[in-house]
Design a protein around this motif. Structure first.
Motif, PDB file in Angstrom:
ATOM      1  N   LEU A  93      64.634  20.150  28.695  1.00 24.12           N
ATOM      2  CA  LEU A  93      63.778  20.956  29.600  1.00 24.12           C
ATOM      3  C   LEU A  93      62.424  20.316  30.539  1.00 24.12           C
ATOM      4  O   LEU A  93      62.082  19.428  29.499  1.00 24.12           O
ATOM      5  N   PHE A  94      62.006  20.563  31.417  1.00 25.63           N
ATOM      6  CA  PHE A  94      61.065  19.895  31.982  1.00 25.63           C
ATOM      7  C   PHE A  94      59.876  20.368  31.583  1.00 25.63           C
ATOM      8  O   PHE A  94      59.536  21.506  31.496  1.00 25.63           O
ATOM      9  N   PRO A  95      59.212  19.385  30.775  1.00 31.15           N
ATOM     10  CA  PRO A  95      58.043  19.862  29.821  1.00 31.15           C
ATOM     11  C   PRO A  95      56.784  20.281  30.699  1.00 31.15           C
ATOM     12  O   PRO A  95      55.958  21.117  30.189  1.00 31.15           O
ATOM     13  N   HIS A  96      56.719  19.844  32.068  1.00 33.04           N
ATOM     14  CA  HIS A  96      55.683  20.184  32.741  1.00 33.04           C
ATOM     15  C   HIS A  96      55.837  21.570  33.655  1.00 33.04           C
ATOM     16  O   HIS A  96      54.875  21.822  34.663  1.00 33.04           O
ATOM     17  N   MET A  97      56.672  22.177  33.526  1.00 35.59           N
ATOM     18  CA  MET A  97      57.280  23.590  34.117  1.00 35.59           C
ATOM     19  C   MET A  97      57.333  24.737  33.191  1.00 35.59           C
ATOM     20  O   MET A  97      57.717  24.524  31.948  1.00 35.59           O
ATOM     21  N   PHE A 151      47.186  18.707  33.568  1.00 39.35           N
ATOM     22  CA  PHE A 151      48.551  19.016  32.851  1.00 39.35           C
ATOM     23  C   PHE A 151      48.986  18.689  31.523  1.00 39.35           C
ATOM     24  O   PHE A 151      49.686  19.324  30.967  1.00 39.35           O
ATOM     25  N   ALA A 184      69.370  16.130  34.183  1.00 37.41           N
ATOM     26  CA  ALA A 184      69.456  17.443  34.162  1.00 37.41           C
ATOM     27  C   ALA A 184      69.103  17.980  35.511  1.00 37.41           C
ATOM     28  O   ALA A 184      69.791  18.972  36.214  1.00 37.41           O
ATOM     29  N   GLN A 222      49.178  20.984  28.690  1.00 37.06           N
ATOM     30  CA  GLN A 222      50.343  21.822  28.721  1.00 37.06           C
ATOM     31  C   GLN A 222      51.137  21.337  27.942  1.00 37.06           C
ATOM     32  O   GLN A 222      51.957  21.675  27.231  1.00 37.06           O
ATOM     33  N   LEU A 223      51.553  19.948  28.111  1.00 33.80           N
ATOM     34  CA  LEU A 223      52.287  18.898  27.397  1.00 33.80           C
ATOM     35  C   LEU A 223      52.053  19.165  26.021  1.00 33.80           C
ATOM     36  O   LEU A 223      53.057  19.036  25.286  1.00 33.80           O
ATOM     37  N   ILE A 247      60.326  15.628  39.356  1.00 32.99           N
ATOM     38  CA  ILE A 247      60.432  15.166  37.964  1.00 32.99           C
ATOM     39  C   ILE A 247      59.741  13.912  37.366  1.00 32.99           C
ATOM     40  O   ILE A 247      58.900  14.138  36.675  1.00 32.99           O
ATOM     41  N   PRO A 302      55.751  13.659  38.519  1.00 34.26           N
ATOM     42  CA  PRO A 302      54.706  14.403  37.422  1.00 34.26           C
ATOM     43  C   PRO A 302      54.948  13.938  35.954  1.00 34.26           C
ATOM     44  O   PRO A 302      53.825  14.058  35.240  1.00 34.26           O
ATOM     45  N   MET A 303      56.033  13.431  35.724  1.00 31.03           N
ATOM     46  CA  MET A 303      56.207  12.918  34.174  1.00 31.03           C
ATOM     47  C   MET A 303      55.615  11.786  34.017  1.00 31.03           C
ATOM     48  O   MET A 303      54.941  11.394  32.765  1.00 31.03           O
ATOM     49  N   LEU A 319      66.127  13.915  31.560  1.00 28.42           N
ATOM     50  CA  LEU A 319      65.511  15.072  32.489  1.00 28.42           C
ATOM     51  C   LEU A 319      65.998  14.772  33.986  1.00 28.42           C
ATOM     52  O   LEU A 319      66.299  15.757  34.608  1.00 28.42           O
TER      53      LEU A 319
END
Lengths: 267, 299, 360
Positions: free
Chosen positions: C88-92, A258, A165, A261-262, A180, A183-184, A162
């Motif tokens: 892929l950025f999972p939080h977006m 969040f 990327a 959502q994950l 990135i 938040p992760m 990530l």
């Protein structure tokens, strides 16, 4: 044969779950008991004991505990994330040894840490800081390794692709950290901070050495009171503080919202 | 202690990153040095000093080994911790097995019931046991009412009460470590054994138990260390009649104000804990070396 | 100004003293679809990472459009990269993912919106923008990864085995789609894969790598028809590789004595007496009827059918032509009348131009 075994298995689970929940149920029941003796299940109930909680006797220790736990959670959160970042992300030389050092307080029992800190403060003539400053410092020593470990685990589990990327898309290091990496690792860090808050709020073995008489944290106030009496106000205090802890966890879960959502595929 | 794999995203390595890396590490190191390393050093130093004159002496250690009370406290601590470790592992195992294998919708409830008490804090739970076990508590009260007993059973302020209370405190951790271990066992192994004619009992005895030994060992170790270092539960449920090292250390510091002797007791407790941790680390190392030998042999 | 998008000049890379890429020279012209093909561990991913900037070459120079990149970090190379696991950025959401590159460059919001729409349209994912990656299928995630990489309009798109996590049907469909997208965008694609069919299907040019060096490069058809080395012949496509004991150079043909027996094969390839082995594609071997004399100069071998494997479109025969020497022969199923029975004797015809000599 198999049937007997299955029955025994379910019976064992039922018994263990009863064992686990019994004291909690008893405390909740006792807190609603109308009589001052908490010896039997109440057949009628009252909320009167909860009214007593607003007396200074309980309110002051509660506020002190909240204050200390908040500061401790904040400090260990920031320091833990920074340390984990340096060791895991930047991979500074000697990181394994540094990590071992950062986590070393975990292998020392709390009561031993408590003795060591109170002796140290007394020897260098700082008895004056006993009370809030000493409590905060000691609780940070207790909580920091946990937060560091959780943050480090989150960072180590973080998929380096990530980061790459984002880099291949032109994100600078600052941008990657902001958009990135942070938040992760946020869920891991938030659970670490929640944990720090709880272990500070509930702490006894360290606090018992460091509180100033007349200005104690809630758990210490409770055990001091328990030496004399088991009356239902204790039950009410305990139930109220558990509800408070649950509320804190719920709050942090909301902040880290969040994660839903994950894990759940939202549309 | 668990180690963390340092597999990390590849940042472009460079001198500025290094410097800032050490810089962000500094606050943690500072806090841990001042409030952990220095106090530990001070405490070890104090154990070799006379509390009044601060002159060097081995008296504190001599006293620990000769006054009888201290070694008895150490012994009580060890016995209590071993009992708690065994109780936690035995009680936790069925629940852990259920949590590891079940896919029913009750699983979440069992999980919550098993672990939620951990949030309640030690005091609440200990208080609950006090109400239940006291001379005029729940159990004695009920048995007296029913006419089973004339005078209350001695259920509190003794080893029994402390072991019950600590088992309750530590159980969630034991369940967690056992669950993780059992989850790591391929369920197909159980099915394979059943297809080969093994009964449920035989599956448990020959497949699940042997393969979950690492989980059992870690549950025993976690429970032992948590029990040995617990303070509040022995203080409230053991009282003055059942003293363990942790409560004795507290008395030395706050009632007798004998810092040197308190330091020796704390060091004794620390050494006991470190020995247990060392056993765990050695076990883990032996196991992984055995595993790598096996893999090496196969290739 | 030259027309190469990417140039590798004597690039080497070793990890902890172990060489992974050795003295690699590669030029990738603008607008081409180039595949770097090789088995795992051949150094292809390291090569890609050196182009992307995640690995610094131990020696040599990586150039993008003529400019040396050795001191430029990945985020300033303006290359796109599609990962095998998509990353892929999972939080977006999909939109946030695809717009990420432009956002990092500080592009105005409206422009980002347009670019994201265009990128999603080109991968046929419009309407999925507000979803999170977890809510997409593997194929859709793959498209998002592609859209995210092309949205900032990089000069070159690098793809690291992007299809290997998809199932066969989807993979085959995506091959065609990827090629179409590449032509539409007129963008240089560098595609790393270990799947030779994939490389064949999409590439303008294939670079076969082995043991950290380029084994052969060229158009897919020429690599298939004229493999240069034993490794390439074996790795790309199916082939009969025969060890040559002795070769006799003639004026127009080369006579090869095959190991084990005194079989002599004639080959059209120019060669010398040092030839070690040769390769014959299974589909270029013909089954001759007894009466069929075959064209002049064709190799003829008699053998016994030892195994028949039905592959659907084709039937694969294993024919023992001499003690210890067997050839694999591919016969189209549609001509089932031609398929002989097990243990029957057959005559094989091999055109000299289909016997390819190999250097080792």
């Amino acid at each position: 044969m198999n049937r007997v075994l299955t029955c025994a298995f379910w019976l064992a689970i039922a018994l263990v779950l009863t064992f686990i929940t019994l004291p909690l149920a008893v405390v909740v029941a006792a807190s609603l008991s109308p009589s001052s003796a908490v010896t039997f299940l109440p057949w009628e109930w009252t909320f009167d004991w909860y009214g007593d909680l607003l007396a200074d006797r309980w309110l002051q220790p509660f506020l002190l505990s909240v204050k200390i736990a908040t500061v401790v959670a904040g400090i260990s959160g920031v320091l833990g994330v920074l340390a984990a970042y340096a060791v895991v992300y930047e991979r500074i030389p000697g990181s394994t040894a540094i990590m071992a050092g950062l986590l070393s307080p975990l292998s020392v029992p709390q009561i031993v840490k408590g003795v060591a800190i109170v002796l140290f403060l007394s020897i260098i003539g700082l008895q004056g800081v006993l009370g809030t400053p000493a409590l905060i410092a000691a609780h940070v020593v207790l909580a920091l390794p946990f937060v560091t470990r959780m943050a480090a685990t989150s960072l180590a589990n973080f998929d380096g692709n990530l980061d790459r990327a984002a880099q291949s898309l032109g994100a600078t290091k600052r941008q990657r950290l902001q958009h990135i990496v942070l938040p992760m690792i946020k869920p891991g860090v938030l659970s670490g901070v929640t944990f720090a808050f709880i272990i500070s709020f509930n702490n006894i073995p360290l606090s018992v050495f460091l509180v100033r008489p007349g200005d104690t944290t809630l758990p210490i106030a409770v055990i001091n009171y328990l030496e004399y009496s088991l009356d239902p106000v204790m039950a009410a205090v305990n139930v109220a503080s558990m509800i408070f802890i649950l509320a804190v966890i719920f709050l942090f879960e909301k902040i880290g919202g969040f994660s839903a959502q994950l894990h759940g595929g939202s549309k | 202690m668990s180690t963390i794999a340092l597999a990390a995203p590849a940042a472009m390595p460079g001198a500025p990153a290094r410097t800032s890396g050490y810089l962000v590490l500094a606050p943690s190191c500072l806090v841990l040095t001042i409030f952990f390393a220095l106090p530990m050093g001070t405490m070890i130093g104090m154990s070799f000093m006379d509390a009044q004159t601060l002159s060097p002496t081995l008296f504190n250690y001599q006293r620990f080994f000769s006054d009888g009370l201290s070694l008895a406290g150490l012994y009580r601590t060890a016995v209590m911790s071993i009992l708690v470790a065994v109780c936690v592992t035995v009680l936790g195992y069925p629940v852990a097995y259920y949590l590891a294998r079940s896919r029913s919708r009750w699983r979440a409830l069992v999980f919550a019931l098993a672990l939620a008490p951990e949030l309640a804090g030690v005091v609440l739970r200990t208080y609950g046991w006090l109400i239940i076990l006291e001379d005029r508590g729940f159990i004695n009260d009920m048995l007296t009412h029913l006419g089973v007993i004339a005078s209350p059973l001695p259920l509190s302020k003794n080893l029994f009460a402390v072991v019950v209370g600590l088992t309750h405190v530590v159980l969630p951790f034991g369940i967690l470590s056992l669950t993780t271990s059992i989850q790591g066992i391929d369920p197909n192994l159980e099915r394979a054994a059943q297809m080969l004619g093994a009964s449920r009992l035989a599956v448990v005895r020959h497949i699940i138990l042997p393969l979950s030994v690492p989980g059992i060992v870690s549950s025993l170790l976690i429970a032992f260390t948590m029990a040995a270092s617990a303070y509040a539960t022995p203080a409230l449920l053991g009282g003055a009649r059942f003293k363990v090292l942790a409560t004795m250390i507290y008395e030395q510091v706050l009632f007798y104000i004998d810092w040197g002797f308190a330091a020796v007791m704390a060091i004794a407790l620390l050494i006991m804990m470190l020995m247990i941790s060392f056993l765990g680390i050695r076990y883990e190392a032996r196991r992984s070396s055995r595993r790598s030998n096996r893999e090496g042999g196969a290739s | 100004m030259n027309s190469f998008d990417i140039e590798l000049v004597s690039v080497s890379k070793s990890f902890a003293g172990i060489p992974v890429v050795q003295d690699l020279n590669l030029q990738i012209p603008r607008g081409e679809f180039v595949s770097i093909l090789g088995p795992s561990g051949c150094g292809k991913t390291t090569t890609l990472n050196m182009i992307a900037g995640f690995n610094t070459p131990s020696a040599g120079d990586v150039r993008v459009r003529g400019k040396s990149q050795n001191r430029i970090p990945p985020e300033r190379r303006n290359l796109g990269l599609v990962f095998q696991n998509y990353a892929l950025f999972p939080h977006m959401t999909v939109i946030e993912n695809v717009g990420f590159g432009l956002r990092m460059r500080g592009t105005p919001k409206a422009e980002i919106g347009q670019a994201v729409d265009a990128a999603l349209r080109s991968v046929r994912l419009d309407g999925f923008g507000s979803r999170y990656p977890k809510a997409l299928s593997g194929g859709q995630q793959q498209r998002v990864a592609l859209a995210r990489a092309i949205a900032p309009r990089p000069s070159v798109l690098l793809l690291d085995e992007p299809l290997s996590n998809l199932d066969l049907k989807l993979r085959e469909a995506m091959r065609i789609e990827l090629k179409e997208i590449q032509e539409q965008l007129d963008m240089t694609f560098v595609y790393v894969t270990h799947d030779q069919e994939e490389a064949m299907a999409m590439s303008d040019r294939i670079v076969v790598m082995w043991q950290g060096a380029i084994a052969q490069q060229g158009e897919p058809a020429s690599i298939y028809r004229n493999p240069a080395t034993r490794f390439v012949a074996d790795f790309v496509g199916r082939s009969n590789i025969l060890s040559v004991r002795r070769s006799i150079p003639g004026p127009t043909v080369l006579e090869l004595c095959i190991d084990g027996t005194q079989i002599v094969l004639r080959s059209d390839c120019a060669g010398n007496s040092a030839v070690q082995s040769c390769c014959i594609r299974p589909e270029s071997i013909a089954l001759l009827n007894g009466s069929d004399a075959g064209a002049g100069g064709q190799n003829r071998l008699d053998g016994v059918v030892r195994r028949i494997v039905n592959l659907g479109a084709h039937v694969e025969l294993l024919v023992e032509v001499a003690n210890g020497l067997s050839l694999t022969v591919l016969v189209p199923s549609s001509r089932s009348s031609l398929v002989p029975e097990l243990a029957s004797t057959v005559t094989l015809g091999i055109d000299p131009q289909d016997v390819q000599v190999l250097s080792d």
